[in-house]
Scaffold this motif. Structure first.
Motif, PDB file in Angstrom:
ATOM      1  N   PHE A   1     -25.933 -27.031 -46.630  1.00  0.00           N
ATOM      2  CA  PHE A   1     -25.471 -25.644 -46.540  1.00  0.00           C
ATOM      3  C   PHE A   1     -25.122 -25.033 -47.912  1.00  0.00           C
ATOM      4  O   PHE A   1     -25.528 -23.891 -48.185  1.00  0.00           O
ATOM      5  N   PRO A   2     -24.395 -25.749 -48.793  1.00  0.00           N
ATOM      6  CA  PRO A   2     -24.168 -25.173 -50.124  1.00  0.00           C
ATOM      7  C   PRO A   2     -25.479 -24.881 -50.867  1.00  0.00           C
ATOM      8  O   PRO A   2     -25.593 -23.858 -51.561  1.00  0.00           O
ATOM      9  N   VAL A   3     -26.465 -25.772 -50.702  1.00  0.00           N
ATOM     10  CA  VAL A   3     -27.770 -25.549 -51.357  1.00  0.00           C
ATOM     11  C   VAL A   3     -28.431 -24.305 -50.773  1.00  0.00           C
ATOM     12  O   VAL A   3     -28.962 -23.457 -51.508  1.00  0.00           O
TER      13      VAL A   3
ATOM     14  N   LYS B   1     -26.924 -21.733 -49.367  1.00  0.00           N
ATOM     15  CA  LYS B   1     -26.195 -20.532 -49.822  1.00  0.00           C
ATOM     16  C   LYS B   1     -26.553 -20.198 -51.265  1.00  0.00           C
ATOM     17  O   LYS B   1     -26.747 -19.040 -51.620  1.00  0.00           O
ATOM     18  N   LYS B   2     -26.633 -21.244 -52.096  1.00  0.00           N
ATOM     19  CA  LYS B   2     -26.931 -21.020 -53.511  1.00  0.00           C
ATOM     20  C   LYS B   2     -28.314 -20.391 -53.682  1.00  0.00           C
ATOM     21  O   LYS B   2     -28.502 -19.461 -54.478  1.00  0.00           O
TER      22      LYS B   2
ATOM     23  N   LEU C   1     -28.106 -16.773 -52.685  1.00  0.00           N
ATOM     24  CA  LEU C   1     -27.345 -16.019 -53.684  1.00  0.00           C
ATOM     25  C   LEU C   1     -28.185 -15.791 -54.940  1.00  0.00           C
ATOM     26  O   LEU C   1     -28.171 -14.709 -55.531  1.00  0.00           O
ATOM     27  N   ARG C   2     -28.916 -16.858 -55.320  1.00  0.00           N
ATOM     28  CA  ARG C   2     -29.779 -16.775 -56.508  1.00  0.00           C
ATOM     29  C   ARG C   2     -30.760 -15.603 -56.373  1.00  0.00           C
ATOM     30  O   ARG C   2     -31.061 -14.905 -57.327  1.00  0.00           O
TER      31      ARG C   2
ATOM     32  N   LYS D   1     -28.709 -11.863 -55.750  1.00  0.00           N
ATOM     33  CA  LYS D   1     -27.929 -11.329 -56.870  1.00  0.00           C
ATOM     34  C   LYS D   1     -28.811 -10.951 -58.056  1.00  0.00           C
ATOM     35  O   LYS D   1     -28.322 -10.458 -59.060  1.00  0.00           O
ATOM     36  N   ASP D   2     -30.101 -11.213 -57.904  1.00  0.00           N
ATOM     37  CA  ASP D   2     -31.017 -10.921 -59.002  1.00  0.00           C
ATOM     38  C   ASP D   2     -31.750  -9.608 -58.693  1.00  0.00           C
ATOM     39  O   ASP D   2     -32.646  -9.571 -57.852  1.00  0.00           O
TER      40      ASP D   2
ATOM     41  N   GLU E   1     -36.926 -25.352 -61.059  1.00  0.00           N
ATOM     42  CA  GLU E   1     -35.692 -26.132 -61.278  1.00  0.00           C
ATOM     43  C   GLU E   1     -36.009 -27.474 -61.938  1.00  0.00           C
ATOM     44  O   GLU E   1     -35.238 -27.964 -62.754  1.00  0.00           O
TER      45      GLU E   1
ATOM     46  N   ARG F   1     -36.714 -26.705 -65.630  1.00  0.00           N
ATOM     47  CA  ARG F   1     -35.536 -26.323 -66.422  1.00  0.00           C
ATOM     48  C   ARG F   1     -34.489 -27.428 -66.490  1.00  0.00           C
ATOM     49  O   ARG F   1     -33.515 -27.307 -67.218  1.00  0.00           O
ATOM     50  N   GLY F   2     -34.669 -28.499 -65.716  1.00  0.00           N
ATOM     51  CA  GLY F   2     -33.710 -29.614 -65.737  1.00  0.00           C
ATOM     52  C   GLY F   2     -32.503 -29.394 -64.856  1.00  0.00           C
ATOM     53  O   GLY F   2     -31.559 -30.186 -64.894  1.00  0.00           O
ATOM     54  N   THR F   3     -32.494 -28.339 -64.049  1.00  0.00           N
ATOM     55  CA  THR F   3     -31.336 -28.087 -63.180  1.00  0.00           C
ATOM     56  C   THR F   3     -31.421 -28.899 -61.884  1.00  0.00           C
ATOM     57  O   THR F   3     -30.423 -29.082 -61.210  1.00  0.00           O
TER      58      THR F   3
ATOM     59  N   THR G   1     -29.491 -32.147 -62.203  1.00  0.00           N
ATOM     60  CA  THR G   1     -28.042 -31.910 -62.084  1.00  0.00           C
ATOM     61  C   THR G   1     -27.620 -31.956 -60.614  1.00  0.00           C
ATOM     62  O   THR G   1     -26.553 -32.447 -60.275  1.00  0.00           O
ATOM     63  N   LEU G   2     -28.499 -31.436 -59.768  1.00  0.00           N
ATOM     64  CA  LEU G   2     -28.230 -31.429 -58.325  1.00  0.00           C
ATOM     65  C   LEU G   2     -28.336 -32.842 -57.751  1.00  0.00           C
ATOM     66  O   LEU G   2     -27.564 -33.232 -56.877  1.00  0.00           O
TER      67      LEU G   2
END
Lengths: 261, 386
Positions: free
Chosen positions: B5-7, B9-10, B13-14, B17-18, B204, B207-209, B212-213
């Motif tokens: 769910f957080p993924v 939502k993110k 939002l990504r 918000k753009d 992702e 970019r290396g993000t 991180t996940l």
């Protein structure tokens, strides 16, 4: 001291593409990154991993963070196996490396909330941890600025805050002060020493000898995927500077392989 | 699926918000489709004579018996033999549309044929669309005259007042919709998914993000499901933008024909919604798997292009078929089942079982692809290869 990290006989090989073989100037189709690496680290100490490029330091750290799996061996973080209990290990470890990036589009504030949610923290714990870490690193000043607009130092501070959002037992940092200005670098080293004093186990991989001498309690020297020297700083140095001793160890290993330095 | 769910939502939002993403993928496609299709419709209508215009004709030696018929079609100017050259010049200069020359004694020679066939000369300017149209009208008029002279029978003579085309508005509309909509909807869904999925997964990685996940306790399956759900919602909205654009421009595109989607029931729209949702999930999952394999957004876009071609080719098939397949097995073929299910709804040939099989098949394929994507997220060779 309480043992919290136990690395046992890690072996890892990577297959090399034709292009990689050309770059590495080798005919071998595989590269041995780790060749039976074992070491232990304890709560309340900073353990430094030293080694030349390609020695296997980053591979070891990636196994500890569960990003990759070893071919053989295992690593136990607070008793959890990095091979069999990846999720448990990720709950106990805070990992920071230059290859882990933050999404440019988001603000530190949002990213902190996002990662704390992934770690299952409730709002109360999240708010308290955010206040603590943002205050410590001065992130409050730019908490609502997009990561894309932050300086390298600011990004590193945010990355550290996010890596340890869940207050992990083991903190693994790969080149933590690389590319930072002296002020930010000092903030980071002070933070690592503080974590040590709080009883955390900090594993640092770096090329910077002065950093190792300043913050590490014990050091392991890795060459060609093997631990060739380990002990307290004084034991490893043997009365010489760490840099001189390191080059002596490195030269011996090259000579043993019949290579020129 | 811990942490999906957080993924989810993110990802939402990504996107939301753009502003540039919103304008580029939600507003512009629908707006551009509306403007382009409306413009095309207006242009086509102008070309085929949407506006009332009486063609002009200079006529030499117009038989009295044909005067009424000619005047009904053309703005006729009768001229004498001495004006022939200037009449040709007028046609050439687009001052008049055509110049028709009847041979002397035309009427009596066709009423009492002697063997020599009289020749009517029609001068026109092929480079002028009005002149070409007037030429065609004059030829049609004279052909009708020729046919009437040897009339033995008629086919659907308008004078009889009969209505021979038994199709009603519903049939015509369903034919148009079932030809166009499967293709348009599949392409809109695909382009919507293509505009966000490679960026979210291959981007992702690049970019290396993503790494991180992956060092957080969120499960790989959670990442896969969170991303696919969010990307599906965004893709539906992107597709919806294009769909609204096309629906608004449809009346203009059809040259003012009375084409309305009101003929479809609420049940039809529910069926359509189910098909679209299951198709979007499948397409997003397909593009996500391809994107996870790619090292960069550019590489992912290159890999997805052949799939886009397959979707277009499959979508075109319903232009050459009459209704949707009645048997159930075509609804098991991924992508093709979506095309035919949309076709079935719009052509009123839908069989509930077939639609259900198509939707369930899509969901099963999506689940398999989520499983594959999860396995890919676990693979260091795929996620960290250089």
């Amino acid at each position: 001291m309480q043992e919290i990290l136990d690395v046992r006989g890690l072996k890892k090989t990577f297959s090399l593409s034709a292009k990689q073989r050309r770059i590495e100037r080798t005919d071998s189709r595989v590269k041995v990154a780790l060749d039976g690496l074992s070491f232990k680290a304890y709560a309340g100490e900073v353990y430094g991993l030293l080694g030349p490029n390609g020695a296997g330091k980053t591979t070891c750290l990636r196994i500890l963070s569960t990003l990759i799996k070893p071919d053989e061996g295992d690593a136990f973080v607070a008793g959890a196996s990095a091979v069999k209990e990846e999720a448990k290990v990720r709950e106990k470890i805070g990992f920071l490396t230059s290859e882990l990036k933050l999404e440019d589009f988001f603000t530190p504030n949002y990213l902190f909330d996002f990662f704390s949610e992934l770690h299952g923290m409730d709002e109360h714990a999240r708010a308290a941890r955010k206040a603590e870490l943002f205050g410590k690193f001065g992130i409050d000043r730019f908490a609502e600025v997009k990561v894309a607009d932050l300086s390298t130092g600011m990004k590193q501070k945010v990355s550290i805050a996010i890596a340890i959002v869940h207050d992990p037992d083991v903190i693994v940092f790969d080149e933590p002060t690389n590319g930072l200005d002296v002020i930010t670098a000092k903030t980071v080293t002070d933070f690592l020493l503080e974590q040590k004093s709080l009883g955390k186990c900090v594993i640092v991989s770096t090329h910077i000898f002065s950093l190792v001498e300043k913050i590490c309690d014990r050091v392991g020297v890795i060459i060609d995927g093997k631990l060739v020297s380990e002990g307290t700083l004084d034991e490893v140095r043997g009365g010489r500077s760490l840099e001189d001793k390191f080059f002596e160890i490195y030269s011996e290993s090259r000579r043993a392989k019949g290579e020129e330095i | 699926m811990k942490g999906w769910f957080p993924v989810f939502k993110k990802e939402l939002l990504r996107f939301f918000k753009d502003k540039r993403m919103i304008i580029g993928t939600l507003i512009l496609p629908g707006l551009l489709i509306y403007l382009v299709y409306s413009f095309m419709g207006d242009g086509m209508r102008g070309l085929i004579g949407g506006e009332e215009r009486t063609p002009t004709a200079y006529v030499q030696d117009l038989p009295e018996q044909l005067a009424e018929g000619f005047s009904a079609v053309f703005d006729v100017t009768e001229i004498g033999a001495d004006g022939a050259e200037s009449a040709k010049e007028a046609v050439k200069n687009a001052q008049t549309d055509i110049f028709v020359v009847f041979p002397e004694g035309f009427w009596s020679s066709i009423m009492n044929p002697t063997g020599d066939v009289p020749n009517v000369e029609i001068y026109f300017n092929a480079a002028e669309s009005n002149s070409s149209s007037a030429y065609s009208a004059a030829v049609a008029l004279l052909d009708a005259l020729e046919s009437s002279l040897s009339n033995r029978f008629d086919v659907n003579n308008p004078a009889s007042g009969g209505i021979y085309d038994l199709s009603d508005e519903r049939d015509v509309t369903s034919m148009i919709f079932s030809m166009l909509m499967p293709m348009l909807m599949m392409i809109f869904i695909f382009t919507g998914a293509m505009s966000v999925a490679p960026e979210s997964i291959a981007g992702e990685k690049e970019r290396g993000t993503f790494a991180t996940l992956l060092v957080t306790p969120v499960s790989r399956a959670g990442v896969a499901v969170g991303k696919i759900f969010a990307l599906s919602i965004i893709s539906v909205l992107c597709g919806l933008s294009s769909f609204i654009g096309i629906m608004l421009s449809l009346p203009k595109m059809m040259g003012g024909a009375d084409v309305s989607a009101n003929i479809y029931s609420v049940g039809d729209y529910f069926a359509l919604f189910g098909i679209v949702v299951s198709s979007v999930l499948l397409i997003v999952a397909m593009i996500s798997v391809i994107s996870a394999f790619a090292k960069s957004v550019k590489e992912a876009s290159a890999y997805v292009t052949p799939l886009m071609i397959v979707v277009v080719l499959l979508s075109v098939t319903c232009m050459f078929t009459d209704g949707a397949p009645a048997s159930v097995w075509p609804y098991l073929i991924p992508l093709y089942n979506s095309v035919q299910a949309i076709n079935a709804v719009f052509s009123f040939t839908a069989v509930a079982l077939n639609l259900a099989v198509g939707m369930i098949a899509n969901l099963v394929y999506t689940a398999l692809l989520v499983w594959l994507l999860t396995a890919m997220f676990r693979s260091e060779k795929i996620m960290f290869r250089r």
